[in-house]
Every structure is written in structure tokens, then in C-alpha cells.
Design an enzyme around this catalytic site. Structure first.
Site, PDB file in Angstrom:
ATOM      1  N   LYS A  58      62.087  71.400  79.772  1.00 45.46           N
ATOM      2  CA  LYS A  58      60.789  72.023  80.050  1.00 45.46           C
ATOM      3  C   LYS A  58      61.005  73.364  80.756  1.00 45.46           C
ATOM      4  O   LYS A  58      61.927  73.500  81.563  1.00 45.46           O
ATOM      5  CB  LYS A  58      59.971  71.073  80.927  1.00 45.46           C
ATOM      6  CG  LYS A  58      58.502  71.422  81.095  1.00 45.46           C
ATOM      7  CD  LYS A  58      57.812  70.347  81.952  1.00 45.46           C
ATOM      8  CE  LYS A  58      56.342  70.645  82.173  1.00 45.46           C
ATOM      9  NZ  LYS A  58      55.695  69.598  82.995  1.00 45.46           N
ATOM     10  N   SER A 133      51.348  68.167  80.863  1.00 45.17           N
ATOM     11  CA  SER A 133      51.832  69.513  80.636  1.00 45.17           C
ATOM     12  C   SER A 133      53.177  69.574  79.914  1.00 45.17           C
ATOM     13  O   SER A 133      53.526  70.624  79.375  1.00 45.17           O
ATOM     14  CB  SER A 133      51.954  70.241  81.972  1.00 45.17           C
ATOM     15  OG  SER A 133      52.937  69.622  82.773  1.00 45.17           O
ATOM     16  N   SER A 157      51.970  64.193  83.465  1.00 43.95           N
ATOM     17  CA  SER A 157      52.562  65.231  82.612  1.00 43.95           C
ATOM     18  C   SER A 157      53.781  64.800  81.805  1.00 43.95           C
ATOM     19  O   SER A 157      54.225  65.544  80.931  1.00 43.95           O
ATOM     20  CB  SER A 157      52.909  66.473  83.439  1.00 43.95           C
ATOM     21  OG  SER A 157      51.759  67.251  83.618  1.00 43.95           O
TER      22      SER A 157
END
Lengths: 454, 444
Positions: A58, A133, A157
Site C-alpha cells: 500500500k 482504503s 481498511s
């Protein structure tokens, strides 16, 4: 050799057996990224120099020499001079970062749509959101643009994008994995964790990244377990179910979860009804505390030492900064932050009480399956509502895993979560593994990958 | 009538090996700009603070030396404001749970209460160069102890004495250079005036005035005194006009010796404090404070010198002002074996005199100093015959002195004592010389 769908550990074994080289594996994935990333937008930065077993990470993990933006234009030109503890441990264990994945800007969101670099598309239906996310990481695993990925969760997330994109996603206990080098969202909630195609991979990656870090004062000195070793035990557990966690949840999702609970019963586990604080209360507590921390954590981005100026902040970040600064302001602190902090203790105690009665709490991960792109911004706090089933574990800091449990009528993945007690990831992984062996996630992960042929 | 109400905030940089929350050196002085930095003290994305255990212990040591309570529970908080020298947009400080609270310092039987002692991090430094302003982060994150007193002072002289005592104590503890020129000790007095009428003082004693003026960044005790004295006069004038001085922060102009307005109350910050989520709260056991060992402090040392070694009060004070002088004195005492005699009734006091009067350079090694001191303090063998001749010769050549003496100016003899001592090249005991001289003078 047909590599499609091979798990991370399978690839590792193939390399160890000299059946394939790491170079060939990287070439394979780089080719797939080239082919499919333009339509999915899962990766923001691709590392053509990836030389070892590849992992997607990420874009809020600092990677030395590799652009790290947290999907915000504020950090459009930021190349970290240092390595996050998580990526450093991965590199030291023979992995390399093949690319940095898209996310909601600063991890503010549950759809990957607040990214300044455009939304990631759900591999199951590119008109839909992959969740967020960590949407880029979830989509990259789901479409097999990487054998596994690292994401981070503040509240939902990892679990929610794993649910919407149909992969395994583990959110560890707060403090189990170091946050050093992870661009902070809500510092008292943030947990790095793996997104994978198998429980074994999740257990393996957790073992690599978990453990005390001298650079993170909140990292726990409790020793990380040998997660893979413990997978094979056929332990029997008591599983708690709270009806409130099925309140307002989509019928099809409920059906899939109930079917899965039947399977857990069949495997010899006991089901017990429990009561928990209603998840609707978690929304306010989580929102107030998280916004306060966000307003503080984003203060450093003043454009003086690195990055662009503050006018590059997107709408969502500005909203959060303002709300957070308000709740911390003189005269409002007691009514908001302090009260929420007290209520947080209630959630912690509630979870502790639950885990004194049961080994796990099983619940849907998200109330609905993947939404169409564009739906989120129609409703303020929609993300918080979407994430409400994830917030208790986030607020308490307890671990949980998402497992795919089937597809709804729109062929969209449904996710079930297993929540466990503090630092009992090995138990969660053990139950998840038993479930995987029994169901193979109803073929969801395989089907997801098959949608993206070589 | 007005009575000043003065409180103090003092910052001292700790001379720990590393900075407060990272591994960088805390010794930043004279280093190339921004060379003493890392992701943590530069506030890079994702970097996290890890508290320096030694700095926590040292802050507690200062607290204990100031008779504070060491709190069982303490934590760090974030204090928010934007300034280019503050890389994170917040300073990690302590808000409602400081490491130490409720102490006091006693000077001349007066007790000045300490409100709290807490730990925080220093900021970077702005360097103005032409039209540009540059930032040097070498100092960013250096451990800083903040000491806050109660508003117990009512005059500038007491403040000066208190600060001198505090400075000495901190230097004794060896935890800070407290060097004001380098900025490793900074002082901020808060000054206001309370109106009192005859006999009315008592009733209003606990009410603080409705305003407060803070004077920032003063770097010498003398300037603190001047700033306070100036403020008292300035505020008095305003109050006498039946107005209330503005609540504000003022600076001190060293050249003009005046204070000037910097920031008013309306511009005051809302720091939005909240507990630092990156650092777990600290808890200390009931026994923990006992493990913090405070060395002998200047006041105790002074008392000991007077009681044990019969050193005069003023000399004991001078000797204990600086830990190095005190240590030197004690080492010399331990090495000098001078028997007390009629001429040298208290060798310890004589050694003290040698040090205070700089009769022998205190820069030399202790052994060398001790040897010289012993030589000087040997009872002088006086050649009585030579002395007799010399005295009579000198009286003859100085008839005016003899006359003065006879007229009752007994001090005139001291001139002759000096002459004799010079002629005898110090090889005579001054006491004997004086006795002999007076005998001879009386004979005439």
C-alpha cells in the site's frame, strides 16, 4: 509453467526447488500488471527493478527510494529516504516490493475513491469500488497482479476491501505489527496487515512482519507466535454471535454468513449468542477520536521540508482536519475527545468481557457488497456507516480476519469476519484455516483470479 | 500601593547522549546545518517518537532535587501550533500529567514553590539570511525540561537569587550545561501587579491579578532582573491611571533595557492538546522514586562546610556556587595534611582562602595545588634576630609612621608590617611581625 493463482508460499517453494527463478516470477507479474493495471488502477507506482519474490505494498508505507504518496498530491514528489519497518522486514526475508498500491488519500475513505490518482476498480465489476482504503492492495490480490499484498487498517481498511474484492485480509492486534514508516492516519488505531489468497500466506506474512520494533514505542514485546505451525491444529472453539451485528445487513450477505456458521458448527465448534455494545455507537466514538488524530497527524505536511503545499489537500482531508481540530479545541475537548476516549474504554471492556465467554465473534465484514463508484460521495460519513461492523475491533485494538464466503446475485464477493482476543491471531488463523480447508472459500478466490487470465 | 506577583518558567536542555525521541545526538552545537537529523526529528511521513529513558530519569532527578513529588502516572501530549521550526506541526510535551509536581526551593529561609517539572522536545532554529529564512533542525528534538514556579516572587532580586540557585542545582546534577549564552537555559518571567491598600493585603493574598505579562527569551540573570524592574514600573504607571495592563507576551531589548509588546491575548494559541498516541503512558512503581539518587546539593554542601570544616558562611557560599570549585576544594582538603597551629588555627579555612583569593591557580592538578598549599601553609619560622634589626631600621627610616602610631593611628603599623614581610621575603609570621613592631613602637 502455469503460475496463475499460485499462492505466495507455493511460489516460494518453487523458487527454493529451483523450478523457477525469481526473475521469471517478477517478469510474469510485471506482464500481468502491464496488461490489467490500466483498467483496474490498483498500482500507482510499479517497481520494474523488483528482483525477489514480489509483494504489493500500500502506498502509505515508506519505501526507500520508491515514491510514496499515500495517494495524495501533497506527496506527489515524495521519495522516502528510509524504509518502513514492515517493508524492511519483508526485504530482509527475501521479498521485494513490486509496486505501490492505490488507496484512499491518506487512507481517508472506504472505497479508494478519495485517491488523488483516480479510484481503483473492483476486479469483479469495474464499475464498482473495491472497497478501501486498501482497495489497491485488495484488487491487486483479487486479480492476481501480485501473489499477496500488504495493507493497513484504521477501521475496516483491510477487512472491508478484502470482503468486497473477495480475498483474505488480516487486521492484527494494535501493536502486533510496527507502524514505523507507515504514514499515520489514526495513530491509536493503525495496523499493518496482509491481504492474500490463502490463510497460510496470511499466517506466513504476519510471522514476517510481527514483533517488537525499537522504532515504534507502541509495538508489543509479546513474542509473535509461529503462526504457520499452529495452523494445522484441529482445535474446537466457542464462537460468539451478536444479533446486533446483523442489524440492517443485506439479506444475501446474512444468508451466506448463516451458511458459513452452519459449516463451523459441522466442524465441531460451539455457537453461542452474545450481546455486545451496538455497533452504531462505535461510529461516533471512532469518528471523533480518528478525526482528532488525523488533524494532528496531517500538521506536518506544510510543504517546507518535502512535498507540495497544503492547498493540494483534497476535500476529505480538509473536512477531517477541520472536524478534528474542532473536537480538540478549547472548550470542546471535554464534550468530544475526552468523552469519546471514555467511551472507548467501554468498548475495550465490552470486547474483553465477550472474549472471556467465547473464543471468537463471527459477523459480516460489511453490511452490503461492493457499491458502484460514485455512491460514496453522495453521503457524508457513509464510509463510517459502511465500516461500522469493523469499528469495535478497531476501537478496541483487537485482531480480526475477513474470509470470502460466497457471491451474491450480482456475482460480488461476500465477506465474513472472525474477530478474536488481543494477540490471539494464531487462534483466528487456526479457525480460518479449518474453514478454508472445508470450503475453499466456495471457490471465490479462484474464480476471481480466473476472470483475469494470463 | 502595588505588590508585584511574579512566576517563572525555565527551560533547560538536557545533555543526554541522544535526542528526546530519536537516536540523533543531543549535542548539536557547532555542527553543520541539518547534519544532525533523522526521519523522526525532521517529522518525515511515518516516523515515530520513542522516548529517551535517560531524559525521563533526568527530568525526575531535577524534580526530586527541587523537592517535587514524582508522579506515579505520567504521559506525553501533543501541543499544536504552526511554525517553520516545528517539523511535526506539534511539539511533544506534557500537559496535565507532568513527571513531577509540587516542589520548592528554599533560599535564605524563604520558600519558593515549584508548580511542576515536565519534559518536552526542543524545536529547530530559524536563520534569517537576507530576504530568506532558513531552518536548521539540528536542535529539533533535543530534550528540554520545563520548570514552572508558583507566582511566589514579589521582587526582582529574589527572582535573580532563585534563578542563580536553580542554575547551580541543575549544574550540580550534571544533567544540563545550563549555558545561557548557548541557549541551553532560557527564562521567562510572568509579571503582574496586585493592588493593595493598608491592611488589605492579607484578604487578597490568594487572588491573582486579572492579567499577566510574560517576558520571553531572556538569557541572563541580570536581564531577567532588569526586565522585571522595568515591567513593574511600566505596569504601575498604567494601573495608577486606573487602567489594566494588556495580557500579552513581551520581548526584552537588552540594549535599551526595556520590554516591548510581541503578541497579545487575542493572538494567543489554542494548542489543542491531546494525549500523544504514539507513546504509551508511563507508570512508575511506589518504590521507583527511591532509585533516583540526588547528589549533595549546594545548600547542603554549604551547611556541611560550615559545620564540618568550620568554613565561614560567605566563603562556604562562594565555594559551593560551582560544582567544579566545590569538588576541587574537597579534593585539596583530602590531600592537604596541614596540622592546625597557633598561626593556622583552621587549615581548612586557609585552604578555602587560597582557592577563593586565587592565591594559587585552581587550573593546576589537585596534587600540585595541594603541594603548593602545604608549602604556603607551613608555620613560618621567624629569624627573631634579623627581625629585630629590620624593625628598628624601618622605624628609623619611617619616623612619620611611628609618630602617627603614637597619636593613636594604630593602623599605621600595617604599613610597616607590609614592609617587613617584603624585606623578609615572606619568611616571617605576620602575626609575630605585628606583635614585635608594636612592642618596639610603644618603646619610643
Amino acid at each position: 509453467m502455469d503460475l496463475l493463482g499460485k499462492s505466495l508460499l507455493e511460489l516460494k517453494q518453487l523458487v527454493a526447488d529451483k523450478k523457477i527463478s525469481e526473475k521469471e516470477i517478477n517478469e510474469y507479474f510485471l506482464k500481468r500488471i502491464k496488461k490489467y493495471n490500466p483498467q483496474l488502477n490498483a498500482y500507482l507506482t510499479v517497481n520494474e527493478n523488483s528482483a525477489h519474490l514480489p509483494l504489493a505494498v500500500k502506498d502509505n508505507f515508506c519505501t526507500k527510494g520508491l515514491k510514496t504518496t499515500a495517494s495524495s498530491k501533497v506527496l506527489d514528489n515524495f521519495i522516502p529516504p528510509y524504509e518502513s519497518t514492515v517493508t524492511e522486514r519483508l526485504i530482509n526475508n527475501g521479498f521485494s516490493v513490486i509496486g505501490k498500491t492505490n488507496m484512499d488519500a491518506w487512507a481517508h475513505g472506504s472505497s479508494t475513491e478519495t485517491s488523488d490518482y483516480g479510484p481503483t476498480k473492483n476486479p469483479w465489476d469495474t464499475n464498482r469500488s473495491p472497497g478501501g482504503s486498501s482497495g489497491g492492495s485488495a484488487a491487486a490480490v483479487s486479480a492476481y497482479l501480485t501473489p499477496a499484498a500488504i495493507g493497513s487498517e484504521t477501521a475496516g481498511s483491510i477487512r472491508q476491501p478484502a470482503a468486497w474484492s473477495g480475498v483474505v485480509g488480516l487486521k492484527p492486534t494494535f501493536g502486533r505489527v510496527s507502524r514505523y514508516g507507515v504514514i499515520a492516519m489514526g495513530s491509536s488505531f493503525d495496523c499493518p496487515g496482509p491481504l492474500t489468497t490463502t490463510v497460510t500466506d496470511a499466517a506466513y506474512l504476519l510471522g514476517v512482519i510481527a514483533g517488537k520494533d525499537q522504532f515504534d514505542a507502541t509495538s508489543s514485546s509479546i513474542k509473535a507466535a509461529d503462526y504457520n505451525q499452529l495452523l494445522k491444529n484441529k482445535n474446537k472453539y466457542t464462537i460468539g454471535i451478536s444479533d446486533d451485528y446483523f442489524d440492517g445487513v443485506d439479506e444475501q450477505t446474512i444468508n451466506k454468513i448463516e451458511k458459513s456458521i452452519e459449516i463451523l458448527k459441522k466442524l465441531g465448534h460451539k455457537i453461542k449468542k452474545i450481546t455486545l455494545i451496538h455497533p452504531k455507537y462505535d461510529i461516533s466514538i471512532y469518528t471523533i477520536l480518528q478525526r482528532a488524530e488525523v488533524s494532528s497527524n496531517l500538521s506536518r505536511y506544510d510543504g517546507i521540508r518535502y512535498g507540495n503545499e497544503r492547498n493540494e489537500f483534497g476535500v476529505e482531508a480538509k473536512r477531517r482536519i477541520m472536524l478534528g481540530a474542532y473536537t480538540l479545541s478549547y472548550g470542546y475537548y471535554d464534550a468530544y475527545y475526552k468523552k469519546a476516549q471514555k467511551a472507548r474504554t467501554l468498548i475495550v471492556n465490552d470486547m474483553k468481557k465477550a472474549f472471556s465467554e467465547v473464543d471468537f465473534i463471527v459477523a459480516p465484514t460489511a453490511p452490503i457488497t461492493a457499491l458502484n463508484l460514485g455512491e460514496f460521495e453522495k453521503y457524508p460519513f457513509f464510509g463510517e456507516v459502511m465500516d461500522q461492523l469493523n469499528e469495535a475491533a478497531a476501537v478496541a485494538g483487537t485482531p480480526a480476519i475477513n474470509l470470502p464466503v460466497g457471491l451474491d446475485n450480482n456475482n460480488l464477493p461476500v465477506g465474513m469476519q472472525i474477530m478474536g482476543n488481543y494477540f490471539e491471531e494464531e487462534k483466528i488463523l487456526n479457525l480460518a484455516y479449518q474453514f478454508e480447508k472445508e470450503t475453499d472459500f466456495f471457490g471465490v478466490i479462484k474464480r476471481g483470479i480466473d476472470n483475469y487470465k494470463d | 500601593m502595588f505588590k508585584p506577583v511574579i512566576g517563572l518558567e525555565i527551560h533547560a536542555e538536557l545533555k543526554s547522549k541522544s535526542k528526546m525521541f530519536c537516536q540523533c545526538s543531543a549535542d548539536y552545537f557547532g555542527k553543520k546545518q541539518n547534519s544532525n537529523t533523522c526521519p523522526v526529528c525532521l517529522g518525515l511521513p511515518g516516523a515515530l517518537p520513542v522516548p529517551n529513558k535517560k531524559a525521563v530519569e533526568w527530568a525526575q532527578l531535577i524534580g526530586k532535587a527541587l523537592n517535587c513529588r514524582l508522579n506515579r502516572n505520567s504521559k506525553f501530549d501533543r501541543k499544536h501550533y504552526f511554525y517553520p521550526d516545528l517539523p511535526k506541526g506539534y511539539q511533544i510535551s506534557q500537559y496535565d500529567e507532568p513527571l513531577c509536581s509540587q516542589g520548592y526551593v528554599e533560599i535564605n529561609q524563604k520558600k519558593f514553590r515549584i508548580h511542576r517539572v515536565h519534559l518536552e522536545e526542543d524545536t529547530g532554529k530559524l536563520i534569517h539570511s537576507g530576504v530568506d529564512t532558513l531552518v536548521d533542525f539540528n536542535r529539533s528534538g533535543v530534550p528540554l525540561v520545563e520548570i514552572v514556579t508558583e507566582p511566589d516572587f514579589d521582587n526582582a532580586e529574589d527572582v535573580k537569587r532563585f534563578l542563580e540557585e536553580l542554575h547551580t542545582i541543575i549544574r550540580y546534577l550534571g544533567v544540563s550545561d545550563a549555558d545561557m549564552e548557548k541557549g541551553s537555559m532560557r527564562m521567562e518571567p510572568n509579571i503582574s501587579l496586585r493592588a493593595i491598600e493598608n491592611g488589605e493585603e492579607k484578604r487578597q493574598q490568594f487572588e491573582l491579578p486579572a492579567y499577566k505579562v510574560e517576558v520571553k527569551n531572556i538569557n541572563s540573570f541580570r536581564f531577567v532582573k532588569q526586565a522585571i524592574e522595568y515591567e513593574i514600573e511600566r505596569q504601575k504607571e498604567i494601573l495608577e491611571r486606573k487602567e489594566t495592563p494588556a495580557q500579552e507576551t513581551r520581548g526584552f531589548d537588552e540594549k535599551k533595557q526595556i520590554t516591548y509588546s510581541q503578541r497579545s491575548k487575542e493572538e494567543a494559541h489554542d494548542y489543542r492538546y491531546f494525549p500523544e498516541p504514539d507513546i504509551p503512558p508511563m507508570t512508575f512503581s511506589r518504590e521507583y522514586p527511591d532509585s533516583i539518587k540526588v547528589p549533595e546539593l549546594p545548600a547542603q554542601k554549604m551547611k556541611r562546610y560550615m559545620a564540618e570544616w568550620k568554613i565561614k558562611e560567605q566563603d562556604a557560599l562562594v565555594l559551593t556556587r560551582d560544582i567544579n570549585t566545590a569538588d576541587f576544594f574537597e579534593m585539596v582538603i583530602s590531600k592537604c595534611k596541614v596540622p592546625s597551629s597557633k598561626q593556622i588555627p583552621n587549615p581548612n579555612q586557609s585552604i578555602a582562602n587560597l582557592i577563593i583569593n586565587k592565591k594559587i591557580a585552581t587550573t593546576m592538578p589537585v596534587e600540585e595545588f595541594a603541594a603548593k598549599a602545604m608549602e604556603l601553609l607551613q608555620p613560618k619560622k621567624t629569624d627573631e634576630k634579623a627581625l629585630y634589626i629590620l624593625i628598628n631600621q624601618l622605624i628609623k627610616t619611617n619616623p612619620k609612621v611611628a609618630e602617627d602610631y603614637k597619636k593613636g593611628k594604630t593602623n599605621a603599623v600595617m604599613f610597616l608590617v607590609g614592609q617587613v614581610m617584603r624585606e623578609m621575603k615572606g619568611q616571617a609570621d605576620a602575626k609575630i611581625v605585628r606583635e614585635q613592631l608594636e612592642n618596639e613602637l610603644k618603646k619610643r
